[in-house]
Design an enzyme around this catalytic site. Structure first.
Site, mmCIF file in Angstrom:
data_model
loop_
_atom_site.group_PDB
_atom_site.id
_atom_site.type_symbol
_atom_site.label_atom_id
_atom_site.label_comp_id
_atom_site.label_asym_id
_atom_site.label_seq_id
_atom_site.Cartn_x
_atom_site.Cartn_y
_atom_site.Cartn_z
ATOM 1 N N SER A 99 40.822 -18.510 26.842
ATOM 2 C CA SER A 99 39.906 -19.576 27.250
ATOM 3 C C SER A 99 38.660 -19.010 27.918
ATOM 4 O O SER A 99 37.545 -19.490 27.692
ATOM 5 C CB SER A 99 40.614 -20.552 28.199
ATOM 6 O OG SER A 99 41.630 -21.265 27.536
ATOM 7 N N GLU A 371 39.697 -29.438 23.457
ATOM 8 C CA GLU A 371 38.934 -29.265 22.208
ATOM 9 C C GLU A 371 39.414 -30.228 21.124
ATOM 10 O O GLU A 371 39.430 -29.911 19.940
ATOM 11 C CB GLU A 371 39.027 -27.816 21.686
ATOM 12 C CG GLU A 371 38.867 -26.721 22.716
ATOM 13 C CD GLU A 371 37.488 -26.702 23.356
ATOM 14 O OE1 GLU A 371 36.627 -27.496 22.950
ATOM 15 O OE2 GLU A 371 37.285 -25.905 24.281
#
Length: 392
Positions: A99, A371
């Site tokens: 991430s 996302e």
């Protein structure tokens, strides 16, 4: 009796033969970095809810993976496939590590690279590629995640300046970022703005008490009458297509990254099952165990073949964003199922941080959501296949 060596999961599917030598060398370098720098410490970082992000960013910059798929400005200009396989190895270490790299390169850096002025690119991208400056991406809001079109953050003109007000939520890297890419509603549509850390009225309190992505910095962004000069806006992005294109870049990395977490779980579990003895036999010798491992290996291999195809399409310039939804949905859904099944094979040992499985399982709960939730990607695929939108 010496047991025969097991077939490595992805070699069994012929995956290495589908990757060129240069990409394989880069992937190996990322794997070595994760083995040396992350694996010895990640359980402690996770338990403590801490990640030495600034220190790691500098090392990742030296490794060349920050914005590695971008051209120029200190970026490596690597292939999409190379970037995907780097994400695979990073998330095999921890989803928080991937991430950090995804938000830096595919969200913050990509937004500047794709929509910024030449001056903005020269100011930020070389330092970000080197890990000397960290970026974050402010799109999600407390009440608007899956529906970013409802955002309440606003930017208004005041003379030559812009004044921003609003709140963003669940922002990776937020409290350590040197620059935030913030998306806000204006009279002329949704626009992106570069907000440097320390700007009056801009704060980024860290979100704590997480039970997932604990080895990751997650923050809120608060903008209270934040005044920015006219040149803070990203001139080439108007409307939601700007931030959504950035999200598509990040989703591509998740297609590979989630499979890295699944691979780490499965390889760990196979090793455990071969050494753990129950009723004087290895756990791996029982039919029930082999049935589970066979199914997990099959789904991991299928997922990896799909990811490689998506990577090839992206490198060819023919990838459609709906195909990224196929990969994100499949990779994360199968990865979390694999992590949970692996946990069951490890028994009580599977709930401890002595093994990576429960950590990956908890992290993937977040990856399943961010996302684009699985339901959002299902509806994207459903619309592509039926021609009907079910979003409204």
């Amino acid at each position: 009796m010496t047991l025969p060596a097991p077939a490595p999961t992805l070699e069994y599917f012929g995956v290495p033969a589908l990757v060129d030598d240069e990409t394989r060398v880069l992937q190996s370098a990322v794997r070595d970095f994760v083995d040396r720098r992350v694996r010895p410490h990640i359980a402690t970082w996770y338990e403590q809810g801490h990640l030495p992000a600034r220190e790691l960013a500098l090392e990742l910059g030296q490794l060349g993976v920050l914005g590695m798929h971008l051209e120029g400005y200190g970026c490596a200009g690597a292939s999409a496939l190379a970037y995907g396989l780097a994400c695979f190895e990073l998330e095999a270490g921890d989803s928080g590590l991937r991430s950090l790299v995804s938000v830096q390169g595919s969200l913050a850096m990509y937004a500047i690279w794709r929509f910024g002025t030449e001056e903005q690119k020269r100011q930020w991208l070389p330092r970000m590629a080197a890990g000397e400056a960290i970026g974050c991406f402010g799109l999600t809001e407390p009440d608007f995640g899956s529906d970013p079109s409802g955002m309440r953050t606003r930017a208004r003109r005041d003379g030559d300046d812009w004044v921003l007000n609003g709140t963003k939520m669940w922002i990776t890297n937020g409290s350590i970022a040197d620059v935030a890419v913030v998306w806000a509603r204006t009279d002329g549509g949704i626009r992106g703005f570069l907000v440097p850390a320390g700007t009056p009225g801009f704060t980024a309190p860290e979100i704590t008490r997480k039970q997932s992505l604990r080895a990751s910095v997650t923050s809120e962004l608060v903008l209270d009458e934040v005044r920015l000069p006219a040149d803070a806006v990203l001139p080439e992005a108007v409307g939601l297509s700007g931030p959504l294109s950035c999200l598509n870049e990040a989703r591509f990395g998740i297609v590979f990254g989630a499979l890295g977490a699944a691979h780490d779980c499965l390889e760990t579990t196979i090793g455990y099952a071969r050494s753990r003895r129950i009723f004087d036999r290895p756990l791996a010798a029982y039919q029930a165990t082999q049935l589970k491992i066979a199914d997990m290996g099959l789904e991991l291999g299928k997922g990896m073949l799909l990811a490689l195809q998506i990577g090839s399409l992206k490198d060819a310039g023919t990838l459609d964003h709906r195909q990224v939804s196929l990969g994100k949905l499949n990779s994360v859904r199968e990865a979390i199922a694999i992590a949970r099944e692996c946990r069951s094979i490890l028994g009580a040992a599977g709930i401890t941080l002595d093994y990576p499985v429960i950590r990956h399982s908890a992290n993937l709960e977040s990856v399943l959501t961010y996302e684009g939730t699985s339901e959002v990607h299902q509806l994207i695929i459903g619309q592509a296949l039926t021609g009907h939108s079910a979003f409204h």
